[in-house]
Design a protein around this motif. Structure first.
Motif, mmCIF file in Angstrom:
data_model
loop_
_atom_site.group_PDB
_atom_site.id
_atom_site.type_symbol
_atom_site.label_atom_id
_atom_site.label_comp_id
_atom_site.label_asym_id
_atom_site.label_seq_id
_atom_site.Cartn_x
_atom_site.Cartn_y
_atom_site.Cartn_z
ATOM 1 N N VAL A 156 38.514 39.508 46.407
ATOM 2 C CA VAL A 156 39.696 39.614 45.551
ATOM 3 C C VAL A 156 39.866 38.335 44.730
ATOM 4 N N GLY A 159 37.442 38.169 41.964
ATOM 5 C CA GLY A 159 37.872 39.080 40.907
ATOM 6 C C GLY A 159 39.038 38.539 40.116
ATOM 7 N N ILE A 160 39.966 37.856 40.802
ATOM 8 C CA ILE A 160 41.102 37.233 40.119
ATOM 9 C C ILE A 160 40.606 36.217 39.085
ATOM 10 N N SER A 163 38.873 37.809 36.153
ATOM 11 C CA SER A 163 39.815 38.496 35.268
ATOM 12 C C SER A 163 40.563 37.518 34.370
ATOM 13 N N LYS A 189 48.773 43.445 47.324
ATOM 14 C CA LYS A 189 48.101 43.992 46.149
ATOM 15 C C LYS A 189 48.591 43.371 44.838
ATOM 16 N N PHE A 208 45.824 44.088 42.244
ATOM 17 C CA PHE A 208 44.498 44.457 42.734
ATOM 18 C C PHE A 208 44.601 45.672 43.633
ATOM 19 N N VAL A 215 36.435 46.202 45.122
ATOM 20 C CA VAL A 215 37.721 45.587 44.817
ATOM 21 C C VAL A 215 37.930 45.643 43.305
ATOM 22 N N VAL A 217 40.472 44.320 40.225
ATOM 23 C CA VAL A 217 41.490 43.315 39.920
ATOM 24 C C VAL A 217 41.813 43.372 38.433
ATOM 25 N N CYS A 218 43.088 43.210 38.104
ATOM 26 C CA CYS A 218 43.500 43.126 36.697
ATOM 27 C C CYS A 218 44.485 41.985 36.527
#
Length: 223
Positions: A156, A159-160, A163, A189, A208, A215, A217-218
């Motif tokens: 996560v 991915g953060i 992003s 989340k 997320f 996973v 993530v946005c």
């Protein structure tokens, strides 16, 4: 199972998810590509990358756009052409999104369409991410977690940072030294992020979710 889901992330943002179960030929025959995109597909050495590229074009079609509506700027960031957005705004089905973010990993692809600037990332869970965690995050955030949850949380966090970088797309940003996520639980989340770069602090909101062993993530620029 092609189009897996469409989900609203907020009032102006939707994520579209594609599970890649088709062969290359099935995907290739289902989309129309502009010349530059056709050349890109032909030059890809991995069939997995080819299928990821083509499945993103299928997602565009599901959302009411085509490959001809998509272009990339000099930094490689995707955009929707103004005329395509205007046509969508005239449609009763939905409004024309101003921003798009794209990601694909192994058997899944996603696009996020939004009225605000966004960055999205999709990552498969793999042990390598946890092994590399000290290079991109504060590993104290993994303390007191099971081995399984350490892997999920490290993914996560990766991915953060991906992003946020997709939104900013500036040379020199360090995942570990410049992007700082707030403490969060996997069940939340969501979290917040600070980007401390070039003597400036910028804030981002993160959501997320989990799709099978992936996973999603946005990141959003905080208002």
């Amino acid at each position: 199972m092609p189009l897996l889901k469409v989900k609203d992330l907020n009032a102006t943002t939707q994520v579209w998810v594609w599970e890649i179960t088709e062969t290359f030929d099935e995907l290739f025959q289902s989309v129309a590509l502009k010349d530059v995109s056709l050349a890109r597909v032909e030059n890809m050495k991995s069939e997995g990358h080819q299928k990821g590229f083509l499945s993103v074009r299928r997602l565009l079609m599901e959302a009411g756009y085509t490959d001809f509506d998509l272009y990339y700027d000099e930094f490689g960031k995707p955009h929707l052409r103004e005329e395509a957005r205007s046509k969508k705004q005239e449609s009763r089905e939905n409004t024309g999104a101003k921003h798009i973010s794209i990601s694909h990993s192994h058997d899944f692809s996603v696009i996020v369409l939004s009225d605000v600037n966004i960055g999205a990332d999709l990552e498969i869970l793999k042990d390598k991410t946890l092994k590399l965690a000290p290079r991109f995050m504060d590993v104290s955030h993994l303390a007191n977690l099971t081995a399984e949850d350490q892997l999920i949380k490290a993914t996560v966090v990766w991915g953060i940072k991906e992003s946020v970088f997709k939104i900013k797309n500036e040379i020199g940003i360090s995942f570990k030294d410049d992007i700082f996520e707030s403490e969060f639980n996997l069940s939340d989340k969501k979290c917040s992020v600070e980007l401390r770069f070039n003597n400036k602090v910028e804030h981002f909101d993160i959501v997320f979710d989990f799709i099978k062993n992936y996973v999603f993530v946005c990141a959003f620029e905080a208002s």
